[in-house]
Scaffold this motif. Structure first.
Motif, short mmCIF file in Angstrom:
data_model
loop_
_atom_site.label_atom_id
_atom_site.label_comp_id
_atom_site.label_asym_id
_atom_site.label_seq_id
_atom_site.Cartn_x
_atom_site.Cartn_y
_atom_site.Cartn_z
N HIS A 271 0.83 -1.04 0.45
CA HIS A 271 -0.37 0.08 0.11
C HIS A 271 0.86 0.94 -0.29
CE1 HIS A 271 -2.57 -3.12 1.53
NE2 HIS A 271 -2.06 -3.58 2.53
N HIS A 272 0.14 2.85 -0.46
CA HIS A 272 1.00 3.59 -0.44
C HIS A 272 -0.18 4.80 -0.26
CE1 HIS A 272 4.04 0.93 -3.28
NE2 HIS A 272 3.10 1.09 -3.54
N PRO A 273 0.91 4.96 0.95
CA PRO A 273 0.53 6.40 1.59
C PRO A 273 0.75 7.91 1.10
CG PRO A 273 2.38 5.39 2.98
CD PRO A 273 2.24 4.91 2.13
N CYS A 326 5.63 9.03 -2.30
CA CYS A 326 5.00 8.12 -0.67
C CYS A 326 5.72 7.85 -0.16
CB CYS A 326 5.27 6.62 -1.43
SG CYS A 326 4.56 5.30 -0.29
N MET A 328 6.74 6.05 2.40
CA MET A 328 7.37 4.67 2.87
C MET A 328 8.69 5.41 2.30
SD MET A 328 5.47 1.60 2.76
CE MET A 328 3.40 1.15 3.79
N HIS A 331 10.15 3.52 -0.89
CA HIS A 331 9.80 4.37 -1.81
C HIS A 331 10.15 4.76 -2.42
CE1 HIS A 331 6.26 0.90 -0.75
NE2 HIS A 331 7.66 0.51 -0.41
N MET A 402 8.97 6.67 -6.16
CA MET A 402 7.39 7.44 -6.35
C MET A 402 7.38 8.80 -5.82
SD MET A 402 4.76 5.18 -4.56
CE MET A 402 3.99 3.53 -5.51
#
Ligand SMILES: [Cu+2]
Lengths: 461, 481
Positions: A271-273, A326, A328, A331, A402
């Motif tokens: 999942h990507h915040p 993103c 993370m 990422h 990202m």
């Protein structure tokens, strides 16, 4: 009232207007086919449940797909006809890194499909891959036989053959499509795309810029030339629309524009915040449609789970160059090695000279972190990109993966990249002058201070 | 009286036979030089020997080459010098064989025990004459024995030369192996140093640090073992060269040469060995001399002791008498059957030994040739495929290191694997040259066409500079942090 019955009502109301639009569109070629061929009649459902094809600029404002493409269509007998070709594609993730992926119509990811609520759509899917494939229309409401799960809903399309999918768009929002035969391999190699469904009638405030981004993750070892579909956890290329920063195209808007950003996530495992700097936005849609205004909530970061889409909107009232990425931290790194010895705080001393007797050109790296890793000027494996970024206006941007930039400007000249933001004087962080320090009573040599954060804390100094 | 003259002449002739110290060695020197192109010399305590000693020092003062080492061994190997003395012994035997038995002079005197007697005297001179008839054959046997001994001594010299060549290659290889071990230690030491730095910065556990340090210490001990092996190899060469004291300080910097680009034609080596091997020649001579000895025994089987002499006697009051004597063995019981049977058996034995030697020589030549060719293939495979691959691994590992895909530990491990491959290569090259020396020894001289000068094997894996490839575009300063 259920959604289906609501759509049926809408269809009935709009049927007359739609007839006027038949046969002409910016992207479509006029259909040479007769209005009612026996073949069309044969495959038509018992009850006609669709409207005349929705046309860009009139029925909807087309989305912008940064770095991406859109799937062309033509209208045949009031049906939007698309042709998708699943095939191997040479794709560039960022300057310096190319890989052989699987995609559609020469694109990775596949071109975005853009339709309008009530459209009848027909997709011919030709398989030019060495393996069978299918297309699953992710999040779409459609007949079970069109859902595209190989073996379950249909026979998988053998290599060399062309299958037809046909259904009516009964919803609005951001959907996706992807292979549903050996998903693990085929999606890891890039066989995914966005499926934008505009409402027949505008909903909510008018949007000036509508961006669509697909999130994905890959494993490509530096020097390798094909994503590794067997990777489960250690992804090293994270992308917006299959591009890693600095390969990502900025999102350019004019100050005051209402901006919509649609995010779909078909990563293998993450999942990507996604975090946007400079604004508070409202999450307005999920993959199942519009969130009632009363339920929309303000955010700066929206978590996009695997297999979901999220759409948020905001008014771009603050000019500047704003990062969107993103959150993370791994990422926003490109092709990072995850088994590196931890060298933070290590002072190599004579180690480098010693190792160089064995390995000329050796240099200890990482003792101050990864910030320098983009611009060491060292020899690199062929077909690889630096772990982080590119030069920005004020220096090196230590971000990769990202990461993209929302560029908000008072004025725009054409559609191109407006370059770096010129911040008004006095609004950029810079080195403090001695004068300022003195005036504000800051002694840089004094022991730094902190105060207890709670009544129980006892801090020294 | 005629016989007496004859005897006198024979006595005179044989009395002239003396031992010449140089005889035999000249033949050995010629045989050795013909086969390996180096002279042997026999240290005999003459002024010439001082010359030899000076020559030795000259050879040892410069960088020792393989040929120099062979030359020094031929001049100075103590075992070989002792073997040379065999020639003296053999020559003495040969001279002895040419000498007649000395004549016997006997006399007696008798004193009367009463007053009316006169003393009586008697003298005789007796010469055994069977020697005279067998002399030529005996001389021939002795000569053949001498030739066989000469061949055997020359063979020893060649064996020593081969041993020197092999040991020389061992020393050469060992020096390079020590260097490579040193590189392994450098790598392990660097890893341990990094671990120490990491531990100091709080980045790794004590367990990881201990592992790295233990590995470095093991590498250090392995180097010590290798250095000891070098000392031992040098001492082996010292023994072969007969060196002690300051003369052991020689240096050897010549690198192990790579095997020649093309191998000498290795056909007909078996027949070449049969033709030119000195030990086979010696065995052949041995068979011949046994045959001659047998002939000698057969021809004299009926001739027993045969003595001719003169005798003078004077009885009391009698006239002095003078006259010849003759005594003769009657070969009634001992007709030398036993001796002949023994010699026949020895002759057959000699023939069998010769056959054995020849059959074994052929087999050994085939085996040594196979070994040579295989080792050559191995070294070529290393040189053309394995070493470049190992170099590529290091190079690519370094690129992956630069791209921060892996750390220094993995990079050093790649280097260690490269060095290990180099060690195996050096060992294969060494074995190749040893096999070559072995094959030369087995064919009894140089191989048909000795290949030209081969380039030396690079001493150490060439460091792979990380140039070429691509540097990431657009980022500028390239400075070290
Ligand atoms: Cu992420």
């Amino acid at each position: 009232m259920s959604r289906r019955s609501m759509l049926a009502t809408a269809g009935a109301t709009l049927a007359g207007g739609a007839l006027l639009l038949r046969g002409g569109a910016a992207h479509a070629q006029p259909s040479p086919a007769p209005t009612a061929s026996p073949r069309a009649a044969a495959k038509a459902p018992a009850r006609r449940d669709w409207l005349a094809p929705g046309m860009p600029g009139r029925d909807y404002q087309p989305v912008i797909v940064p770095n991406g493409a859109k799937l062309p269509w033509k209208v045949v007998d009031g049906v939007k006809v698309f042709h998708m070709v699943a095939e191997e594609v040479e794709h560039e993730f960022a300057p310096g890194l190319k890989a052989t992926c699987w995609g559609y119509n020469g694109q990775v990811h596949g071109p975005a499909i853009e339709v309008v609520e009530g459209d009848r759509v027909r997709f011919y899917v030709t398989n030019r891959l060495p393996a069978p494939t299918t297309v699953h229309w992710h999040g779409l409401i459609l007949p079970s036989g069109m859902d595209g799960v190989g073996g379950l809903n249909q026979k998988s399309i053998p290599p060399g053959e062309t299958y037809r999918y046909e259904f009516t768009i009964k919803q609005t929002g951001t959907g996706m499509y992807h292979s549903h035969h050996d998903e693990m391999t085929q999606m890891a190699l890039g066989m995914v795309g966005l499926f934008i469904m505009h409402p027949r009638r505008p909903v909510g405030p008018r949007v000036d810029r509508d961006f669509a981004l697909m999130l994905h993750e890959w494993r490509i070892d530096p020097g390798a030339k094909r994503p590794d579909p067997n990777e489960m956890t250690d992804f090293n290329i994270l992308t917006f629309n299959a591009k890693a920063f600095p390969g990502t195209e900025p999102l350019v808007v004019r100050k005051g524009d209402r901006v919509r950003i649609r995010l779909g996530n078909l990563s293998a495992m993450d999942h990507h915040p996604i975090h946007l700097h400079g604004y508070h936005f409202r999450v307005t849609e999920t993959d199942a449609g519009r969130i009632p205004e009363s339920a929309q909530f303000p955010e700066t970061t929206v978590l996009v789970p695997v297999g979901s889409t999220r759409t948020f909107e905001f008014v771009a009232d603050a000019p500047g160059d704003w990062a969107m990425h993103c959150h993370m931290t791994h990422h926003v790194m490109n092709q990072m090695g995850h088994d590196l010895p931890n060298l933070i705080g290590v002072k190599p001393g004579d180690l480098d000279a010693k190792v160089r007797t064995l390995l000329p050109g050796y240099m200890t790296m990482g003792q101050e972190g990864m910030g320098d890793m983009g611009d060491m000027g060292m020899a690199m494996p062929g077909n690889s990109i630096p772990m982080t970024g590119a030069n920005g206006k004020y220096g090196y941007i230590t971000m990769g993966g990202m990461f993209t930039i929302l560029k908000v400007r008072e004025r725009l000249d054409g559609e191109g990249d407006p370059g770096w933001y010129e911040a008004p004087a006095g609004t950029v962080a810079m080195e403090a002058s001695l004068d300022e320090l003195r005036k504000d009573g800051i002694d840089v040599a004094a022991p730094p201070r902190a105060e207890p954060g709670s009544p129980m804390s006892k801090l020294r100094g | 009286m005629r016989a007496l003259f004859l005897a006198g002449a024979a006595l005179l002739a044989s009395g002239c036979a003396t031992i010449q110290k140089e005889r035999g060695h000249a033949e050995v020197a010629a045989l050795v030089e013909e086969r390996i192109g180096r002279k042997t010399r026999w240290n005999q305590g003459t002024p010439e020997d001082a010359e030899v000693a000076r020559h030795l020092d000259t050879l040892l003062a410069k960088d020792l080459s393989s040929d120099d080492a062979v030359e020094i061994a031929l001049l100075n190997n103590p075992a070989l010098q002792a073997t040379y003395e065999d020639l003296g012994v053999s020559q003495a035997d040969m001279v002895q064989a040419g000498l007649l038995t000395n004549p016997t002079l006997s006399g007696s005197i008798g004193f009367p025990l009463s007053n009316d007697g006169v003393s009586e005297t008697e003298f005789s001179l007796v010469q055994e004459f069977v020697d005279l008839f067998t002399l030529p054959l005996r001389k021939r046997v002795a000569k053949e024995q001498f030739i066989a001994d000469t061949l055997r001594v020359a063979h020893e010299a060649l064996a020593t030369a081969a041993e020197v060549k092999k040991t020389y290659s061992q020393v050469q290889a060992r020096q390079q192996l020590v260097e490579l071990r040193r590189m392994v230690l450098e790598a392990a030491d660097s890893a341990a140093q990094l671990a120490t730095l990491q531990f100091g910065a709080g980045n790794i556990t004590e367990l990881e640090l201990a592992n790295e340090r233990a590995a470095a210490e093991e590498a250090r001990l392995e180097l010590a073992q290798e250095e000891l092996a070098l000392v031992e190899d040098r001492e082996h060469l010292n023994r072969l060269l007969g060196l002690w004291g300051p003369r052991t300080q020689w240096t050897l910097t010549e690198k192990l040469p790579a095997p020649p680009g093309e191998e000498a034609p290795l056909e007909h080596l078996e027949s070449l060995a049969i033709r030119q091997r000195l030990d086979i020649d010696a065995a052949r001579k041995q068979v011949e001399l046994l045959w001659n000895a047998l002939e000698l025994s057969r021809s004299t089987r009926f001739i027993g002791r045969f003595e001719v002499g003169v005798h003078t006697h004077r009885d009391a009051n009698g006239p002095r008498l003078f006259g010849p004597t003759l005594s003769l063995d009657l070969p009634i019981f001992d007709q030398r059957q036993a001796l002949i049977a023994k010699l026949e058996a020895q002759h057959r034995q000699g023939e069998r030994r010769l056959t054995e030697l020849s059959v074994n020589a052929r087999s050994e030549v085939r085996a040594a040739r196979a070994r040579l060719l295989t080792l050559r293939g191995v070294t070529e495979r290393y040189h053309r495929v394995v070493l470049p691959l190992r170099e590529k691994v290091v190079e690519q590992t370094q690129l992956q290191y630069n791209a921060m895909q892996l750390g220094l530990y993995v990079l050093l491990e790649a280097k260690r694997a490269q060095v290990t491959a180099w060690r195996a290569y050096i060992e294969a090259v060494r074995d190749y040259w040893m096999a070559r020396a072995e094959l030369e020894q087995l064919v009894g001289g140089r191989l048909p066409s000795t290949p030209g000068e081969a380039p030396p094997v690079p001493a150490l894996p060439s460091p792979s500079p990380t140039q070429g490839h691509e540097s990431h575009p657009g980022h500028g300063h390239g400075a070290t942090p």
